[in-house]
Design an enzyme around this catalytic site. Structure first.
Site, PDB file in Angstrom:
ATOM      1  CB  CYS A  10      -0.860   0.093   1.246  1.00  0.00           C
ATOM      2  SG  CYS A  10      -1.589  -1.398   1.777  1.00  0.00           S
ATOM      3  CG  ASN A 110       3.222  -0.103   2.845  1.00  0.00           C
ATOM      4  OD1 ASN A 110       4.259   0.392   2.441  1.00  0.00           O
ATOM      5  ND2 ASN A 110       2.752  -1.223   2.338  1.00  0.00           N
TER       6      ASN A 110
END
Ligand code: AMP
Length: 459
Positions: A10, A110
């Protein structure tokens, strides 16, 4: 597939003290769109009052003007998501928002936590009742004691227990927290724009909003951003710098700097090393757009063989149109790429790709090039053979997906029907990073942390 909790590739972005924080986050996420195209979200506000909007799709699809206008306040955090497991269900889309003791805090992450199951079990043994399998709930439970009164203590206590890869941006008590795992597996940088601070997965997103680079968040560090500036805390002394190699090879944008290295420069060096390690007699060098272009330029410069544009990519096909099933992924390659016949016909071509994962992309491209009249194809790969899964959030999560885990180089050459196929060696790849620490688990099977239930996860 074994459920490991957080499993994400991400991009994260945060803004502190800017009158247009949500808008800035919109542009920041746009610059990070390559890190995730399945879903996105922005949470914005100030004075303890926050609004959030999130949904499946690209940043410009999820955030129209009228929606952005509802997100006011000088602090914002945002996220772009590439789902690996769990799909794009709404409850998986970030930022995660927690309502606890009548207050709200937000989190974006992330990375991938490898001891999710163990942490959850530990809390359950102490009587915590979980309502879902979500990572956000786990983190909320871990942090809940003292989260508002003593956030640094709450964070330290939780972070020291988490094993794996993570870059977090947390919005709590009108302060922004930027955090990296102790090995620095995922990138996270801080920038400044006049009186505002920006936090982003990649420096290209700082550039996009006109911020200047201040520094990276260090492995094992918590950076708190508040009205008096940046404050650094460390939650562990056991830190190492081992950024994910695939960030350099494939994932990050070429205009980003990771650690002290520019991604384009790194990729160019891999191309040069490849040309020295595995030369080829050919007429032209081509890279598969976009991530292999820099390495192809490096190969051409080193070998003296002219660089050519023989493959064209349709820029208007995004991942959102593509269901992640094998059949549609196969079609997608053909929709995405076309050969320029005039360039490749009758030519001996060095074809550079950044990596071979499942092996299907190159099958289609070599077919495409042969149909266009290419005489010889010499494939050169700017990463070593990927033979092991990634447990830290890159989408190569099981061994059986990896063609090089079960196929020899010769077998693959035969399958592609090409004249040669070579990979850069791990030793030469390391030289490209000037011996800066890198996680090379997907090439070696040696990971920088314990993996917990590795056998089950590898299947
Ligand atoms: P394939 O071998 O068919 O799986 O495709 C390999 C290509 O996909 C590489 O050349 C990269 O451009 C790209 N790639 C590499 N790693 C990943 C990843 N983790 N997720 C998606 N695409 C990737």
């Amino acid at each position: 597939m074994y459920q490991t909790g957080m499993r994400e590739e991400c991009g994260v972005f945060g803004v502190y003290n800017h009158s247009d924080a949500a808008n800035m986050t919109f542009y920041g996420l746009h610059a990070l769109q390559h890190r995730g195209q399945d879903a996105c979200g922005i949470m914005a506000g100030e004075g303890g009052s926050y609004d959030i909007h999130k949904g499946p799709g690209l940043v410009h699809q999820v955030f129209r003007d009228d929606i952005l206008q509802t997100l006011t306040g000088s602090i914002a955090i945002g996220h772009v998501r590439y789902s690996i497991t769990g799909g794009s269900h709404f409850h998986n889309i970030q930022p995660f928002i927690f309502n606890f003791q009548k207050k709200t805090f937000g989190l974006c992450h992330n990375g991938n936590i490898v001891n999710y199951e163990q942490l959850k079990e530990k809390l359950e043994q102490k009587g915590t009742i979980f309502h879902s399998d979500s990572d956000s709930e786990l983190i909320a439970h871990m942090m809940s004691k003292d989260v508002y009164e003593s956030p640094i203590d709450a964070l330290k206590r939780s972070l020291v227990q988490i094993v794996g890869a993570f870059a977090f941006i947390i919005l709590l008590n009108d302060e922004l927290y930027a955090i990296r795992d102790r090995n620095g597996l995922r990138p996270l940088s801080i920038g400044r724009l006049e009186d505002s601070f920006i936090v982003a997965s990649e420096t290209s997103a700082l550039d996009a909003v006109g911020a200047s680079f201040v520094r990276d968040v260090r492995p094992g560090e918590i950076v708190r951003i508040d009205t008096s500036g940046l404050h650094s805390f460390s939650y562990t002394e056991e830190t190492r710098s081992e950024l994910c190699t695939m960030e350099y090879i494939y994932f990050a944008r070429p205009d980003s700097d990771l650690g002290d290295m520019n991604v384009h420069d790194f990729r160019k060096r891999t191309g040069k090393k490849l040309a020295l390690e595995h030369p080829a007699s050919a007429d032209i060098v081509m890279g598969i757009p976009d991530s292999s272009i820099s390495a192809a330029i490096g190969f051409a410069e080193q070998s003296g063989i002219p660089y050519e544009v023989g493959l064209i990519k349709n820029k208007y096909i995004g991942r959102t149109f593509i269901e992640p099933s094998k059949h549609l992924r196969d079609r997608a390659v053909l929709l995405k790429l076309a050969a320029i016949r005039k360039v490749v016909r009758g030519k001996r071509v060095v074809l550079i790709d950044d990596s071979i994962v499942r092996g299907t992309t190159l099958k289609h491209i070599t077919h495409l090039l042969k149909e266009a009249g290419t005489k010889e194809i010499h494939i050169r790969i700017a990463s070593p053979q990927i033979t092991h899964p990634c447990f830290y959030g890159v989408d190569i999560s099981t061994t059986k997906e990896l063609v090089m885990a079960s196929t020899t180089k010769e077998e693959l050459m035969e399958y592609y029907q090409v004249q040669s196929l070579e990979f850069i060696s791990l030793e030469k790849l390391r030289e490209c990073s000037f011996d800066q620490g890198l996680c090379t688990g997907c090439f070696t099977g040696n990971y920088v942390t314990d993996i917990f239930n590795r056998d089950a996860k590898e299947q």
